[in-house]
Scaffold this motif. Structure first.
Motif, PDB file in Angstrom:
ATOM      1  N   ARG A 272       0.849  -1.184   0.000  1.00  0.00           N
ATOM      2  CA  ARG A 272       0.000   0.000   0.000  1.00  0.00           C
ATOM      3  C   ARG A 272       0.889   1.238   0.000  1.00  0.00           C
ATOM      4  N   THR A 273       0.283   2.361  -0.339  1.00  0.00           N
ATOM      5  CA  THR A 273       1.007   3.628  -0.343  1.00  0.00           C
ATOM      6  C   THR A 273       1.220   4.117   1.086  1.00  0.00           C
ATOM      7  N   LEU A 274       2.387   4.664   1.350  1.00  0.00           N
ATOM      8  CA  LEU A 274       2.678   5.207   2.675  1.00  0.00           C
ATOM      9  C   LEU A 274       1.760   6.395   2.964  1.00  0.00           C
ATOM     10  N   VAL A 275       1.108   6.375   4.112  1.00  0.00           N
ATOM     11  CA  VAL A 275       0.244   7.481   4.525  1.00  0.00           C
ATOM     12  C   VAL A 275       1.110   8.528   5.228  1.00  0.00           C
ATOM     13  N   PRO A 276       1.086   9.798   4.786  1.00  0.00           N
ATOM     14  CA  PRO A 276       1.937  10.830   5.394  1.00  0.00           C
ATOM     15  C   PRO A 276       1.419  11.262   6.758  1.00  0.00           C
ATOM     16  N   ALA A 277       2.193  12.089   7.448  1.00  0.00           N
ATOM     17  CA  ALA A 277       1.715  12.693   8.699  1.00  0.00           C
ATOM     18  C   ALA A 277       0.475  13.531   8.393  1.00  0.00           C
ATOM     19  N   LEU A 278      -0.498  13.487   9.291  1.00  0.00           N
ATOM     20  CA  LEU A 278      -1.814  14.053   8.996  1.00  0.00           C
ATOM     21  C   LEU A 278      -2.279  15.033  10.065  1.00  0.00           C
ATOM     22  N   ASN A 279      -3.046  16.025   9.614  1.00  0.00           N
ATOM     23  CA  ASN A 279      -3.857  16.866  10.485  1.00  0.00           C
ATOM     24  C   ASN A 279      -5.312  16.477  10.277  1.00  0.00           C
ATOM     25  N   MET A 280      -6.040  16.296  11.354  1.00  0.00           N
ATOM     26  CA  MET A 280      -7.428  15.855  11.255  1.00  0.00           C
ATOM     27  C   MET A 280      -8.327  16.732  12.109  1.00  0.00           C
ATOM     28  N   ARG A 281      -9.550  16.888  11.659  1.00  0.00           N
ATOM     29  CA  ARG A 281     -10.588  17.552  12.446  1.00  0.00           C
ATOM     30  C   ARG A 281     -11.783  16.621  12.555  1.00  0.00           C
ATOM     31  N   LEU A 282     -12.354  16.579  13.742  1.00  0.00           N
ATOM     32  CA  LEU A 282     -13.429  15.638  14.029  1.00  0.00           C
ATOM     33  C   LEU A 282     -14.643  16.386  14.551  1.00  0.00           C
ATOM     34  N   TRP A 283     -15.805  15.991  14.058  1.00  0.00           N
ATOM     35  CA  TRP A 283     -17.084  16.512  14.550  1.00  0.00           C
ATOM     36  C   TRP A 283     -17.946  15.328  14.980  1.00  0.00           C
ATOM     37  N   TYR A 284     -18.696  15.507  16.068  1.00  0.00           N
ATOM     38  CA  TYR A 284     -19.465  14.386  16.631  1.00  0.00           C
ATOM     39  C   TYR A 284     -20.835  14.866  17.076  1.00  0.00           C
ATOM     40  N   ALA A 285     -21.832  14.016  16.858  1.00  0.00           N
ATOM     41  CA  ALA A 285     -23.180  14.272  17.367  1.00  0.00           C
ATOM     42  C   ALA A 285     -23.739  12.963  17.914  1.00  0.00           C
ATOM     43  N   PRO A 286     -24.180  12.925  19.177  1.00  0.00           N
ATOM     44  CA  PRO A 286     -24.748  11.686  19.724  1.00  0.00           C
ATOM     45  C   PRO A 286     -25.970  11.207  18.952  1.00  0.00           C
ATOM     46  N   HIS A 287     -26.714  12.175  18.390  1.00  0.00           N
ATOM     47  CA  HIS A 287     -27.961  11.836  17.693  1.00  0.00           C
ATOM     48  C   HIS A 287     -28.174  12.862  16.586  1.00  0.00           C
ATOM     49  N   LEU A 288     -28.447  12.388  15.388  1.00  0.00           N
ATOM     50  CA  LEU A 288     -28.633  13.289  14.255  1.00  0.00           C
ATOM     51  C   LEU A 288     -29.839  12.839  13.448  1.00  0.00           C
ATOM     52  N   ASP A 289     -30.839  13.715  13.326  1.00  0.00           N
ATOM     53  CA  ASP A 289     -32.023  13.440  12.527  1.00  0.00           C
ATOM     54  C   ASP A 289     -31.856  14.092  11.160  1.00  0.00           C
ATOM     55  N   LEU A 290     -31.946  13.293  10.111  1.00  0.00           N
ATOM     56  CA  LEU A 290     -31.772  13.769   8.747  1.00  0.00           C
ATOM     57  C   LEU A 290     -33.120  13.804   8.027  1.00  0.00           C
ATOM     58  N   PRO A 291     -33.173  14.477   6.880  1.00  0.00           N
ATOM     59  CA  PRO A 291     -34.421  14.474   6.095  1.00  0.00           C
ATOM     60  C   PRO A 291     -34.861  13.057   5.745  1.00  0.00           C
ATOM     61  N   ASP A 292     -36.143  12.907   5.510  1.00  0.00           N
ATOM     62  CA  ASP A 292     -36.744  11.620   5.137  1.00  0.00           C
ATOM     63  C   ASP A 292     -36.690  10.591   6.261  1.00  0.00           C
ATOM     64  N   GLY A 293     -36.486  11.052   7.499  1.00  0.00           N
ATOM     65  CA  GLY A 293     -36.576  10.154   8.632  1.00  0.00           C
ATOM     66  C   GLY A 293     -35.346   9.323   8.926  1.00  0.00           C
ATOM     67  N   VAL A 294     -34.220   9.569   8.256  1.00  0.00           N
ATOM     68  CA  VAL A 294     -32.983   8.837   8.533  1.00  0.00           C
ATOM     69  C   VAL A 294     -32.383   9.347   9.833  1.00  0.00           C
ATOM     70  N   VAL A 295     -32.018   8.427  10.731  1.00  0.00           N
ATOM     71  CA  VAL A 295     -31.473   8.790  12.044  1.00  0.00           C
ATOM     72  C   VAL A 295     -30.091   8.163  12.198  1.00  0.00           C
ATOM     73  N   LEU A 296     -29.116   8.992  12.597  1.00  0.00           N
ATOM     74  CA  LEU A 296     -27.762   8.512  12.876  1.00  0.00           C
ATOM     75  C   LEU A 296     -27.496   8.615  14.367  1.00  0.00           C
ATOM     76  N   GLN A 297     -27.073   7.527  14.963  1.00  0.00           N
ATOM     77  CA  GLN A 297     -26.661   7.520  16.365  1.00  0.00           C
ATOM     78  C   GLN A 297     -25.128   7.503  16.421  1.00  0.00           C
ATOM     79  N   GLY A 298     -24.558   8.394  17.221  1.00  0.00           N
ATOM     80  CA  GLY A 298     -23.108   8.468  17.308  1.00  0.00           C
ATOM     81  C   GLY A 298     -22.474   8.881  15.999  1.00  0.00           C
ATOM     82  N   ALA A 299     -23.046   9.890  15.336  1.00  0.00           N
ATOM     83  CA  ALA A 299     -22.553  10.339  14.030  1.00  0.00           C
ATOM     84  C   ALA A 299     -21.206  11.036  14.174  1.00  0.00           C
ATOM     85  N   THR A 300     -20.273  10.700  13.296  1.00  0.00           N
ATOM     86  CA  THR A 300     -18.918  11.243  13.365  1.00  0.00           C
ATOM     87  C   THR A 300     -18.430  11.583  11.966  1.00  0.00           C
TER      88      THR A 300
END
Length: 350
Positions: A272-300
């Protein structure tokens, strides 16, 4: 003008006309490009000399790699306990020159199959399934852009995803955000912070596994493509996806040329290709209600760029490239998550 032939019994008759031969090459190429599938195009090659000469000029074939992959599919649960080479590498039957499996069936590498196509411009390759074995009901999607190394990666995950047929998000505008002051519907009094339980119940560890596993899968796919890219100088776009819709690797014309000029750096641990050093940003929601009734638990949502590019490239928190990485309703999920509190992380090269 048709020719005639003599039949001693029935007299003289004109020779039958093959009206298919009257179709111009440009029209046949249009049809072949609409077929797209490499396997079907291979069958077209044996129909006639004319087809055999025209098929290699197809610009945008789709190649399904089901016949190249081994029968085992790695489990995400084993990622932290096994080496990357055994858990997430993409195995190709027979290697570069092909080979024979236990049933006596000959396999050819993707490079061999595509070798006779000399006018490729847009290539889409589809794996039979995602490399990451995840439990039912868990959501994990990623998109990675590569040149000679990783340019960017976006990962969207959720501990569970389900449809709530009795609840739908009202009042959304065209951008996917709720109209009532931009707050996230379905999150109650949540202020966008990660709850303390996230760190103590294994939630953070699971997200780290998702991130590392997705990066390994993406870098394994990138490594697979190097010989194809080197042989096909006309390529303007290359997409490597899977039938499960789990991950997408994309390369545009500029990135393809970068890889031809500057060869990739391979990982010493696996193919595999070598993965370089990385900067990351993370967003989290315990519960996320989306259009059309789709629900995400622990969305990241995790947005990733190489450390050395973070200063020169657009901000990693720019919602436009994050939300466009996923089809709906998950594009909306990315838009909603990026409005929440941001957590910054770093990762060493691996």
């Amino acid at each position: 003008m048709s020719s005639v032939y003599s039949d001693p019994i029935h007299g003289t008759h004109p020779e039958p006309i093959d009206h298919f031969d009257r179709l111009p090459d440009s029209l046949l190429l249009l049809v072949f490009n609409m077929i797209g599938d490499v396997k079907a195009l291979g069958r077209c090659c044996v129909v006639s000399r004319r087809f055999h000469a025209l098929v290699p000029q197809v610009e945008n074939p789709l190649q399904a790699l089901g016949q190249f992959l081994g029968p085992e599919r790695p489990s995400l649960n084993k990622t932290l306990n096994t080496s990357s080479s055994s858990s997430l590498s993409v195995g190709l039957g027979g290697g570069e020159d092909g080979g024979m499996d236990q049933g006596g069936v000959t396999h050819h590498s993707p490079t061999q199959v595509l070798r006779n196509f000399n006018e490729l411009r847009f290539l889409r390759i589809e794996l039979p399934g995602g490399e990451l074995g995840i439990d039912d009901g868990v959501l994990l999607k990623w998109r990675a852009d590569f040149g000679s190394t990783l340019d960017s990666c976006v990962i969207l995950g959720a501990a569970s995803v389900f449809n709530n047929v009795h609840f739908q998000v009202p009042g959304h505008g065209n951008d996917g955000f709720c109209i009532n002051n931009g707050s996230n519907v379905g999150n109650g009094d949540d202020n966008g912070s990660i709850p303390e339980s996230f760190y103590t119940n294994g939630g953070l560890k699971l997200r780290v596994v998702w991130t590392i596993s997705s990066l390994i899968a993406a870098s394994a796919r990138h490594y697979l493509l190097q010989s194809i890219i080197a042989e096909h100088k006309t390529l303007d776009s290359l997409v490597l996806t899977d039938a499960d819709g789990q991950g997408v690797l994309c390369m545009n014309g500029e990135q393809l040329e970068e890889l031809r000029v500057k060869p990739l750096s391979a990982s010493s641990a696996s193919k595999r290709t070598l993965v370089p050093a990385l900067n990351m940003r993370l967003w989290y929601a315990p519960h996320l209600d989306l259009p059309d009734g789709v629900v995400l638990q622990g969305a990241t949502l995790v947005a990733i760029r190489p450390s050395e590019q973070s200063a020169s490239k657009k901000e990693v928190s720019d919602a436009s490239w994050l939300s466009s990485a996923f089809e709906e309703p998950y594009g909306t999920a990315a838009k909603m998550l990026v409005k929440r509190r941001t957590y910054c992380l770093e990762m060493n090269s691996f």
